[in-house]
Write a protein that holds these residues in place. Sequence first.
Motif, PDB file in Angstrom:
ATOM      1  N   LEU A  46      19.833   9.007   4.671  1.00  0.00           N
ATOM      2  CA  LEU A  46      19.688   9.898   3.516  1.00  0.00           C
ATOM      3  C   LEU A  46      20.700   9.542   2.431  1.00  0.00           C
ATOM      4  N   SER A  47      21.917   9.209   2.859  1.00  0.00           N
ATOM      5  CA  SER A  47      22.954   8.841   1.891  1.00  0.00           C
ATOM      6  C   SER A  47      22.548   7.605   1.107  1.00  0.00           C
ATOM      7  N   GLU A  48      22.013   6.618   1.804  1.00  0.00           N
ATOM      8  CA  GLU A  48      21.592   5.386   1.138  1.00  0.00           C
ATOM      9  C   GLU A  48      20.452   5.658   0.162  1.00  0.00           C
ATOM     10  N   ILE A  49      19.515   6.500   0.567  1.00  0.00           N
ATOM     11  CA  ILE A  49      18.380   6.826  -0.304  1.00  0.00           C
ATOM     12  C   ILE A  49      18.856   7.532  -1.563  1.00  0.00           C
ATOM     13  N   LEU A  50      19.722   8.540  -1.402  1.00  0.00           N
ATOM     14  CA  LEU A  50      20.180   9.323  -2.551  1.00  0.00           C
ATOM     15  C   LEU A  50      21.085   8.505  -3.468  1.00  0.00           C
ATOM     16  N   SER A  51      21.863   7.609  -2.899  1.00  0.00           N
ATOM     17  CA  SER A  51      22.832   6.860  -3.704  1.00  0.00           C
ATOM     18  C   SER A  51      22.180   5.809  -4.604  1.00  0.00           C
ATOM     19  N   ILE A  52      20.891   5.506  -4.387  1.00  0.00           N
ATOM     20  CA  ILE A  52      20.209   4.558  -5.275  1.00  0.00           C
ATOM     21  C   ILE A  52      19.346   5.295  -6.302  1.00  0.00           C
ATOM     22  N   THR A  53      19.503   6.610  -6.370  1.00  0.00           N
ATOM     23  CA  THR A  53      18.798   7.382  -7.400  1.00  0.00           C
ATOM     24  C   THR A  53      19.736   7.595  -8.584  1.00  0.00           C
ATOM     25  N   SER A  54      19.910   8.824  -9.023  1.00  0.00           N
ATOM     26  CA  SER A  54      20.786   9.144 -10.151  1.00  0.00           C
ATOM     27  C   SER A  54      21.505  10.453  -9.867  1.00  0.00           C
ATOM     28  N   PRO A  55      22.607  10.720 -10.559  1.00  0.00           N
ATOM     29  CA  PRO A  55      23.302  11.995 -10.362  1.00  0.00           C
ATOM     30  C   PRO A  55      22.384  13.204 -10.559  1.00  0.00           C
ATOM     31  N   ARG A  56      21.510  13.135 -11.544  1.00  0.00           N
ATOM     32  CA  ARG A  56      20.580  14.252 -11.781  1.00  0.00           C
ATOM     33  C   ARG A  56      19.630  14.432 -10.603  1.00  0.00           C
ATOM     34  N   ASP A  57      19.124  13.317 -10.060  1.00  0.00           N
ATOM     35  CA  ASP A  57      18.213  13.401  -8.914  1.00  0.00           C
ATOM     36  C   ASP A  57      18.915  13.971  -7.693  1.00  0.00           C
ATOM     37  N   VAL A  58      20.167  13.577  -7.501  1.00  0.00           N
ATOM     38  CA  VAL A  58      20.923  14.065  -6.346  1.00  0.00           C
ATOM     39  C   VAL A  58      21.158  15.561  -6.447  1.00  0.00           C
ATOM     40  N   CYS A  59      21.466  16.045  -7.636  1.00  0.00           N
ATOM     41  CA  CYS A  59      21.667  17.489  -7.827  1.00  0.00           C
ATOM     42  C   CYS A  59      20.375  18.250  -7.547  1.00  0.00           C
ATOM     43  N   SER A  60      19.246  17.675  -7.930  1.00  0.00           N
ATOM     44  CA  SER A  60      17.948  18.314  -7.653  1.00  0.00           C
ATOM     45  C   SER A  60      17.662  18.304  -6.157  1.00  0.00           C
ATOM     46  N   ALA A  61      17.997  17.209  -5.497  1.00  0.00           N
ATOM     47  CA  ALA A  61      17.743  17.088  -4.059  1.00  0.00           C
ATOM     48  C   ALA A  61      18.560  18.074  -3.250  1.00  0.00           C
ATOM     49  N   ALA A  62      19.707  18.470  -3.769  1.00  0.00           N
ATOM     50  CA  ALA A  62      20.588  19.393  -3.035  1.00  0.00           C
ATOM     51  C   ALA A  62      19.914  20.736  -2.786  1.00  0.00           C
ATOM     52  N   GLY A  63      18.899  21.069  -3.589  1.00  0.00           N
ATOM     53  CA  GLY A  63      18.232  22.355  -3.422  1.00  0.00           C
ATOM     54  C   GLY A  63      17.011  22.319  -2.536  1.00  0.00           C
ATOM     55  N   ILE A  64      16.719  21.156  -1.952  1.00  0.00           N
ATOM     56  CA  ILE A  64      15.503  21.024  -1.141  1.00  0.00           C
ATOM     57  C   ILE A  64      15.671  21.659   0.237  1.00  0.00           C
ATOM     58  N   THR A  65      16.641  21.200   0.990  1.00  0.00           N
ATOM     59  CA  THR A  65      16.925  21.746   2.322  1.00  0.00           C
ATOM     60  C   THR A  65      18.432  21.729   2.549  1.00  0.00           C
ATOM     61  N   LYS A  66      18.865  22.385   3.592  1.00  0.00           N
ATOM     62  CA  LYS A  66      20.291  22.382   3.919  1.00  0.00           C
ATOM     63  C   LYS A  66      20.768  20.968   4.268  1.00  0.00           C
ATOM     64  N   ALA A  67      19.894  20.235   4.933  1.00  0.00           N
ATOM     65  CA  ALA A  67      20.260  18.863   5.302  1.00  0.00           C
ATOM     66  C   ALA A  67      20.465  18.009   4.055  1.00  0.00           C
TER      67      ALA A  67
END
Length: 261
Positions: free
Chosen positions: A15-36
């Motif tokens: 998950l870390s590798e997937i999120l780290s190749i996106t963008s800061p905005r995408d990561v902030c949006s992903a934080a609201g999907i699930t607790k994981a």
Amino acid sequence: MNKLSTLSVLPEGCLSEILSITSPRDVCSAAGITKAFKSVADSDRVWERFLPPDYREVIARAAAPVVFGSKKQLYRHLSESYILLDRGYLGFKLEKKSGKKCYMLGAKDLIFYMGEDEAADNTFEWGRLPESRFEDVAIARDAWPLDIRGKIASVMLSGKTTYVAYLVYQTTSDSYGLNNPSHTSVNFLGVWNGSTDVWLHNPWLRTSLRKRAQRKDGWKEVKLGEFYYDGENEGEVEMAFEEYEGFISGFIVEGIELRPK
């Protein structure tokens, strides 16, 4: 099982590798999907990938301590406002959406000329404005001709990026001489970019167009030029603003800003 649920059961490292190749905005949006997702999206492992490789060296040069509890907090701090480096003459921040470096050379870090390479100590005075991020600003008093220059090493910038340089300024209530055409330029590795017809104040310009020079921080800006830095061919970026048509007074210079296009 939907796609998001499938992703959430992946190992944390994946998950870390997937999120780290996106963008800061995408990561902030992903934080609201699930607790994981939130746990990984807020992790230092992810946010360190959005920080410049030399961020430790940069914040070590800060004029005041940079305090943060996590890499996400550090990114937010650096992307919200400039921190002052070295003697307090240079500002540094990150572009919020990309994490690329932005710099502002304060007036004390610029060179002011009058005529043939003569320092313009007698036509500019130093002052302080509460709205400035720097301790000192330069105020033109019957300056002619006006020649303002700044330099920065390209190695300090983010690679594979087109940068735009802006002169950041303000005017006093009794200013005059700002309605003459000026020259601007940016020179990097022998490639020149700029204009020979720039106006600090054009009374014949539509109000809607004049407002484009207004910044959110209350200052005004005029574009000096742009250049591309590939991250490999290093050199010095030279920026200039020149006005030779008449005397200028009440012109306040905060600095020259470089930010990604």
